[in-house]
Write a protein that holds these residues in place. Structure first.
Motif, short mmCIF file in Angstrom:
data_model
loop_
_atom_site.label_atom_id
_atom_site.label_comp_id
_atom_site.label_asym_id
_atom_site.label_seq_id
_atom_site.Cartn_x
_atom_site.Cartn_y
_atom_site.Cartn_z
N LYS A 77 0.83 -1.21 0.00
CA LYS A 77 0.00 0.00 0.00
C LYS A 77 0.86 1.25 0.00
O LYS A 77 0.59 2.21 -0.75
CB LYS A 77 -0.91 -0.01 1.23
N HIS A 78 1.92 1.24 0.81
CA HIS A 78 2.83 2.38 0.85
C HIS A 78 3.48 2.60 -0.52
O HIS A 78 3.59 3.75 -0.99
CB HIS A 78 3.90 2.15 1.92
N THR A 79 3.90 1.52 -1.16
CA THR A 79 4.53 1.63 -2.48
C THR A 79 3.59 2.25 -3.49
O THR A 79 3.96 3.17 -4.23
CB THR A 79 4.97 0.23 -2.97
N ARG B 184 -4.69 -13.73 -2.23
CA ARG B 184 -3.91 -12.51 -2.03
C ARG B 184 -4.53 -11.32 -2.76
O ARG B 184 -4.48 -10.19 -2.27
CB ARG B 184 -2.46 -12.74 -2.47
N ALA B 185 -5.12 -11.58 -3.93
CA ALA B 185 -5.78 -10.48 -4.66
C ALA B 185 -6.98 -9.97 -3.87
O ALA B 185 -7.20 -8.74 -3.79
CB ALA B 185 -6.22 -10.97 -6.03
N GLU B 186 -7.75 -10.88 -3.29
CA GLU B 186 -8.90 -10.46 -2.47
C GLU B 186 -8.44 -9.70 -1.23
O GLU B 186 -9.06 -8.69 -0.84
CB GLU B 186 -9.71 -11.68 -2.07
N GLN B 187 -7.35 -10.16 -0.63
CA GLN B 187 -6.80 -9.44 0.52
C GLN B 187 -6.41 -8.01 0.15
O GLN B 187 -6.75 -7.06 0.86
CB GLN B 187 -5.56 -10.17 1.05
N LEU B 188 -5.69 -7.89 -0.97
CA LEU B 188 -5.20 -6.56 -1.37
C LEU B 188 -6.37 -5.64 -1.73
O LEU B 188 -6.36 -4.46 -1.35
CB LEU B 188 -4.26 -6.69 -2.56
N MET B 189 -7.35 -6.14 -2.44
CA MET B 189 -8.51 -5.31 -2.80
C MET B 189 -9.23 -4.82 -1.55
O MET B 189 -9.64 -3.65 -1.47
CB MET B 189 -9.47 -6.11 -3.68
N GLU B 190 -9.37 -5.68 -0.57
CA GLU B 190 -10.03 -5.30 0.68
C GLU B 190 -9.18 -4.29 1.46
O GLU B 190 -9.70 -3.32 2.00
CB GLU B 190 -10.29 -6.55 1.51
N SER C 277 -8.39 3.44 -0.06
CA SER C 277 -7.26 4.25 -0.51
C SER C 277 -7.63 4.99 -1.79
O SER C 277 -8.65 4.72 -2.43
CB SER C 277 -6.03 3.38 -0.75
N THR C 278 -6.79 5.93 -2.19
CA THR C 278 -7.04 6.71 -3.40
C THR C 278 -6.49 6.04 -4.66
O THR C 278 -6.72 6.52 -5.77
CB THR C 278 -6.41 8.11 -3.26
#
Length: 603
Positions: A347-349, A392-398, A403-404
């Motif tokens: 997320k930071h990246t 992992r895709a579902e984790q990242l989307m959630e 975020s913007t």
């Protein structure tokens, strides 16, 4: 004649003696004769390949390459042949042996240089033992088209002088198909190998039928045992005999590693490790190795219906094949997940990238191309079941929900499009043209800028095409034995976008032979875009570029600020397949998100 209990043992001995001492051995010898003659003829056939000769010289040490590709000019890294030329004052005849598996190409491209310099060519000759086509320097100038990375292309004293820039300088003949087909027909002699082999086997069997083998007492040493031992000894000696006499049957197999090379023996240091190194070399290069691997894979797939490489490929139902490497199956099950620290790092990246772009007036989008098992889980084998955990895709989307950063996951769009047709290749990890089209529509709808209204399927004519087995069967070295189908999209009206020239920057792709693709439309109202992408974007590229004044497609996930600043687009996109989602946390990929300095640029 009536066989009673007393005469049966004698009759049984006679039958054993006939079948194992006479007929079986004669058939075996005939089959071995067929194999020997067939392999000998195929060895002769290997000299009947197509060869290309280029009379040239180079101003620097160079590795020219010849590519054969389709009418669109799409490059296939498998369909290349390379030679080497040292810097020299005189002209050298470079010879390129064209592999037999290159079939029906429409375009021949010559990669002439690896850096700035001068290449001179007197002639290009393409020939077989029976037929020849030749281009003089003047004819090359007329029939071979240079690309944008060639700054000078002229005839000087009967010699074609080519001045190259960096990146990938090519000259291409776009009308090679007819000539290549004629050359192929002139050497299509493989059927003779079967004819001569069968003829030799029949002659051998006829001669043997006139001979009587020595009688073997079946109550003593069994002729069956002797025959079995003899056949076993023959076959286990074949690799050694092949290595000694340089007789082999070449089969192309795919291995995800570099095979060991023959070790040198020049000094005592080489001698100390020679035994171990040569053992590794022999294990990788013994005679008939490729053939035996191929037979093993084919036997397991065709007869046992199982994958010979379970750690990389798994077989599902109804002919569907899935990739199992890279923790894909564990990700699908919900076992392989991101930690909170990994999610925070990604997320930071992404936020840092977005802020950097926003300061320059640019928008940032991330596109996730779905894995095949995400869209078609119903064809997975029964033993692969979800555990209830998130991918992992579902984790990242959630995690990125508030975020913007705009992340476009095309999963739902593809699932909704499934009733209309097959979206992925059965034998390949990639979506087909039909799946790519619906992913493209979802991407354009999500971007939502003026001019992003996606094309409708009614604007295309669709045609089914059968192709050879995809990358999963290629991993098993069996792609030529299986077929798949694709849907070919033909735009009813010509595309607006045309090929453009890359900017003044190096190709960031890990494989420099994969060119930068640039498409342009003469419409200043449209935005510009830079796309960092992978192979899943190939089938989307023609649709996507219809919405941008300038589209630059770079095969890399590295966020290259140098290219972005030189192109100065309105939009920047990072696209990757779901199985590579963890690469967003790879430090090598993220290096260029830091302030650009000479010390931290990735070449």
């Amino acid at each position: 004649m009536i066989i009673d209990n007393k005469s049966w043992p004698k009759s049984k001995d006679s039958l054993i003696r006939f079948f194992f001492n006479e007929l079986l051995l004669k058939i075996l010898i005939a089959l071995l004769t067929f194999g020997a003659v067939y392999l000998f003829c195929e060895k002769l056939n290997s000299f009947l390949m197509i060869r290309v000769y280029i009379n040239m010289r180079s101003s620097y040490d160079n590795n020219p390459r010849i590519y054969f590709h389709n009418q669109k000019g799409d490059f296939d890294r498998e369909k290349l042949v390379m030679a080497h030329i040292d810097q020299s004052e005189g002209f050298v005849n470079l010879k390129f042996k064209i592999p037999e598996e290159i079939k029906d190409p429409m375009v021949m491209s010559l990669f002439v240089g690896e850096k700035e310099g001068v290449i001179e060519i007197k002639s290009i000759r393409m020939e077989t033992l029976f037929k020849r086509y030749q281009w003089s320097a003047a004819e090359i100038l007329k029939e071979f088209v240079p690309n944008e990375n060639i700054s000078g292309y002229e005839l000087v004293d009967g010699v074609l002088r080519i001045t190259t820039k960096r990146n990938t300088p090519f000259i291409s003949n776009w009308n090679i198909g007819g000539k290549y087909e004629q050359l192929q027909r002139s050497i299509d002699k493989h059927y003779l190998s079967y004819v001569f082999g069968a003829g030799a086997a029949l002659i051998a069997f006829f001669i043997l039928s006139k001979k009587r083998f020595p009688v073997v007492d079946p109550r003593g040493k069994s002729i069956f045992s002797i025959s079995t031992a003899s056949v076993f000894a023959l076959f286990i000696s074949l690799p050694f005999m092949s290595t000694i006499f340089l007789i082999t049957y070449k089969v192309d197999i795919t291995e995800q590693r570099t095979l060991a090379r023959k070790p040198p023996l020049k000094n005592l240091e080489d001698l100390a490790r020679f035994t171990e190194d040569y053992t590794q070399y022999y294990e990788d290069n013994f005679g008939f190795r490729e053939m035996l691997i191929r037979w093993n894979n084919e036997f397991k797939v065709k007869w046992l219906n199982t994958s010979p490489m379970q750690e990389q490929v798994v077989f599902g139902r109804d002919g569907w094949v899935y990739l199992s490497a890279l923790n894909i199956i564990n990700d699908y099950k919900g076992i392989k997940q991101f930690t909170n620290a990994e999610l925070s790092d990604i997320k930071h990246t992404l936020l840092e990238r977005q802020r950097w772009l926003a300061k320059r007036g640019m928008k940032y989008y991330v596109i996730i191309a779905s894995n095949k098992e995400t869209i078609y889980p119903e064809y997975l084998p029964d033993y692969i079941r979800k555990t209830g955990g998130k991918t992992r895709a579902e984790q990242l989307m959630e995690y990125m929900d508030n975020s913007t950063v705009k992340i476009i996951n095309v999963k739902d769009a593809l699932v909704n499009a499934k009733p209309g047709g097959q979206l992925f290749h059965k034998t390949d990890t990639h979506w087909n043209s039909y799946g790519a089209f619906w992913a493209y529509r979802e991407v354009m709808k999500s971007m939502g800028f003026p001019g992003s209204q996606p094309m409708d399927i009614s604007e295309f004519s669709l045609h089914k095409k059968y192709i050879k087995g995809g990358d999963l069967y290629k991993l098993l070295s069996l792609s030529d034995l299986y077929t798949d189908e694709d849907i070919i999209f033909h735009h009813i009206t010509p595309y607006r976008s045309v090929l453009g020239k890359p900017g003044d920057y190096a190709n960031p792709c890990w494989d420099p032979n994969t060119p930068i693709v640039v498409k342009e439309i003469d419409d200043k109202r449209l935005p510009k875009v830079v796309v960092f992408r992978d192979s899943f974007f190939i089938n989307m590229l023609h649709y996507f570029s219809e919405h941008f004044q300038r589209s630059v497609f770079l095969w890399t996930m590295t966020f290259d600020k140098d290219i972005i600043e030189k192109e100065h687009p309105d939009i920047v996109v990072t696209e990757f397949v779901e199985r590579d989602i963890d690469r967003l946390g790879d430090k090598k990929i993220r290096e260029l998100t830091n302030p650009a300095t000479p010390d931290n640029k990735t070449k």
